[in-house]
Enzyme design. Sequence first.
Site, PDB file in Angstrom:
ATOM      1  N   ARG A  15      -3.971  -0.258  16.507  1.00 51.94           N
ATOM      2  CA  ARG A  15      -4.795  -1.131  17.352  1.00 51.94           C
ATOM      3  C   ARG A  15      -4.726  -0.738  18.829  1.00 51.94           C
ATOM      4  NH1 ARG A  15      -4.391  -7.253  15.029  1.00 51.94           N
ATOM      5  NH2 ARG A  15      -5.770  -6.822  13.290  1.00 51.94           N
ATOM      6  N   GLY A  39     -10.902 -10.524   9.585  1.00 51.15           N
ATOM      7  CA  GLY A  39     -11.811 -11.664   9.514  1.00 51.15           C
ATOM      8  C   GLY A  39     -13.113 -11.436  10.264  1.00 51.15           C
ATOM      9  N   GLY A  96      -7.429  -6.274   6.910  1.00 52.57           N
ATOM     10  CA  GLY A  96      -6.150  -5.784   7.436  1.00 52.57           C
ATOM     11  C   GLY A  96      -5.344  -5.021   6.403  1.00 52.57           C
ATOM     12  N   LYS A 145      -7.092 -13.240  -3.125  1.00 52.85           N
ATOM     13  CA  LYS A 145      -7.710 -14.507  -3.482  1.00 52.85           C
ATOM     14  C   LYS A 145      -9.223 -14.557  -3.381  1.00 52.85           C
ATOM     15  CE  LYS A 145      -5.384 -18.010  -1.559  1.00 52.85           C
ATOM     16  NZ  LYS A 145      -4.643 -18.521  -0.390  1.00 52.85           N
TER      17      LYS A 145
HETATM   18  P1  ADP Z   1      -7.445  -7.649   3.226  1.00 57.60           P
HETATM   19  O1  ADP Z   1      -6.347  -7.977   4.205  1.00 57.60           O
HETATM   20  O2  ADP Z   1      -7.772  -6.187   3.218  1.00 57.60           O
HETATM   21  O3  ADP Z   1      -8.663  -8.525   3.412  1.00 57.60           O
HETATM   22  P2  ADP Z   1      -6.293  -9.339   1.226  1.00 57.60           P
HETATM   23  O4  ADP Z   1      -5.403  -9.959   2.237  1.00 57.60           O
HETATM   24  O5  ADP Z   1      -7.383 -10.151   0.640  1.00 57.60           O
HETATM   25  O6  ADP Z   1      -6.887  -7.957   1.753  1.00 57.60           O
HETATM   26  O7  ADP Z   1      -5.411  -8.876  -0.023  1.00 57.60           O
HETATM   27  C1  ADP Z   1      -4.334  -8.002   0.079  1.00 57.60           C
HETATM   28  C2  ADP Z   1      -3.204  -8.389  -0.812  1.00 57.60           C
HETATM   29  O8  ADP Z   1      -3.620  -8.590  -2.144  1.00 57.60           O
HETATM   30  C3  ADP Z   1      -2.133  -7.329  -0.867  1.00 57.60           C
HETATM   31  O9  ADP Z   1      -0.978  -7.799  -0.235  1.00 57.60           O
HETATM   32  C4  ADP Z   1      -1.906  -7.079  -2.366  1.00 57.60           C
HETATM   33  O10 ADP Z   1      -0.552  -6.981  -2.712  1.00 57.60           O
HETATM   34  C5  ADP Z   1      -2.527  -8.311  -2.973  1.00 57.60           C
HETATM   35  N1  ADP Z   1      -2.942  -8.071  -4.369  1.00 57.60           N
HETATM   36  C6  ADP Z   1      -3.814  -7.166  -4.818  1.00 57.60           C
HETATM   37  N2  ADP Z   1      -3.903  -7.213  -6.156  1.00 57.60           N
HETATM   38  C7  ADP Z   1      -3.053  -8.163  -6.574  1.00 57.60           C
HETATM   39  C8  ADP Z   1      -2.693  -8.700  -7.850  1.00 57.60           C
HETATM   40  N3  ADP Z   1      -3.229  -8.208  -8.961  1.00 57.60           N
HETATM   41  N4  ADP Z   1      -1.786  -9.697  -7.875  1.00 57.60           N
HETATM   42  C9  ADP Z   1      -1.256 -10.173  -6.744  1.00 57.60           C
HETATM   43  N5  ADP Z   1      -1.559  -9.727  -5.512  1.00 57.60           N
HETATM   44  C10 ADP Z   1      -2.454  -8.738  -5.419  1.00 57.60           C
HETATM   45 MG    MG Z   2      -4.922  -9.590   4.269  1.00 60.29          MG
END
Ligand code: ADP
Ligand code: MG
Length: 397
Positions: free
Chosen positions: A40, A377, A354, A201
């Site tokens: 960053r 976000g 992120g 999620k």
């Molecule tokens: P981003 O920050 O890129 O938007 P998210 O915060 O939505 O992504 O999701 C990232 C997290 O999702 C990671 O920490 C990863 O470990 C978790 N994750 C991915 N697949 C699974 C799974 N099958 N079960 C539990 N956690 C998961």
């Molecule tokens: Mg995240």
Amino acid sequence: MSYLNKLTVRDLDVENKKVLLRCDFNVPLDNKHNITDAKRIDEALKTIEYLREKNAKIIICSHLGKPKGEYRKEFSLKPVAQYLSNKLGQEVKLSEDVVGDSAKKMISELNPSEVCMLENLRFEVGETSNDEEFSKKLASLADIYVNDAFGTCHRSHASTVGVTKFLPSAYGFLIEKEILALSKLLDNPSRPFVAILGGAKVSDKIDVISSLLEKVDVLMVGGGMSYTFTNALGYAVGDSICESDKIIFAKDMMAKAKERDVKFLLPVDLKVGKEYKKDTEFKITDADKIPEGWMGLDIGPKTIRQFKEAISQAKTVFWNGPMGVFEWDNFIEGTFEVGKAIAESGAMSVIGGGDSAAAMEKLGLAGKMTHVSTGGGASLEFLCGKSLPAIEALQDR
Ligand code: ADP
Ligand code: MG
């Protein structure tokens, strides 16, 4: 919304002027206050260098963590000031307060082309409440305001929105780069346009899922959020993360995909583990037969093949959310293979989020993507067509 109607730093005369530069230096620190990922800061250097060349007096401000409106040593921007000093080959002073005597004295001693930093904006309660008095005080430190903190543009804070009422304002090169890359996904993307969603999620990404379905030709869902969808199809999901209150939403989204002729791909097989643990026992199963007591932690080999096939045909790719628990070596393969397929596809590729950006760095794939957004976000909200208040607030051309 392309925001090309807003002023950029190029449009302002900054020569010998005091420029308040809002950066997003909310970097991860280890327990010894060492920066563990400086991306960053590095991304903001272009605007800083430009302002230096133009003989501006540069006052950088940022938040770091959530100190909740009071001074807390562990949230000091000291490590950032030190990192910047090394990078710029010039001492970057850090004030002891945000808008108090220490900040004023530091700024009064600043020469053209020099850079200094204010302490963590969130040491002041007025920052996150977008308080008018605090915004005024912040603005009174400078002649011009430049925002280059893309990661906070979806928030209305004093240093992102409030301050623009009192100073000429524009965005910097990082925000410009983000806007240009993300706009390409919205305005006439080359097709097929493939989106890949994953991560933890469904509830975090409700709007993203729905609005991507209006834009893409193919939507693949992997990672933790896929189990809510497979459960909606009646599959057993064992102990996988699954949001039972989002089953109806998942059904609606699959219906929406059908209606709009969007190809909707879910995992057909998985790598499941016994426990949510790094070294847990694991095996491959079909996606509709997760045994009781097991949980899906990565996509399986057949799914990887299917996803790769669809990605290889793409002309535009947007990816948010890892395919599995990429933090653990046993469950990184799906994310790695999907990343490699994107790199090899030759498609214009944008990565948002992120953790997704961190995964690309970890796997050495970041440089192979067209654009890796610095804003989690903010980039998702922009893609959903929501306005970003901090950019909205900047001066029009
Ligand atoms: P981003 O920050 O890129 O938007 P998210 O915060 O939505 O992504 O999701 C990232 C997290 O999702 C990671 O920490 C990863 O470990 C978790 N994750 C991915 N697949 C699974 C799974 N099958 N079960 C539990 N956690 C998961
Ligand atoms: Mg995240």
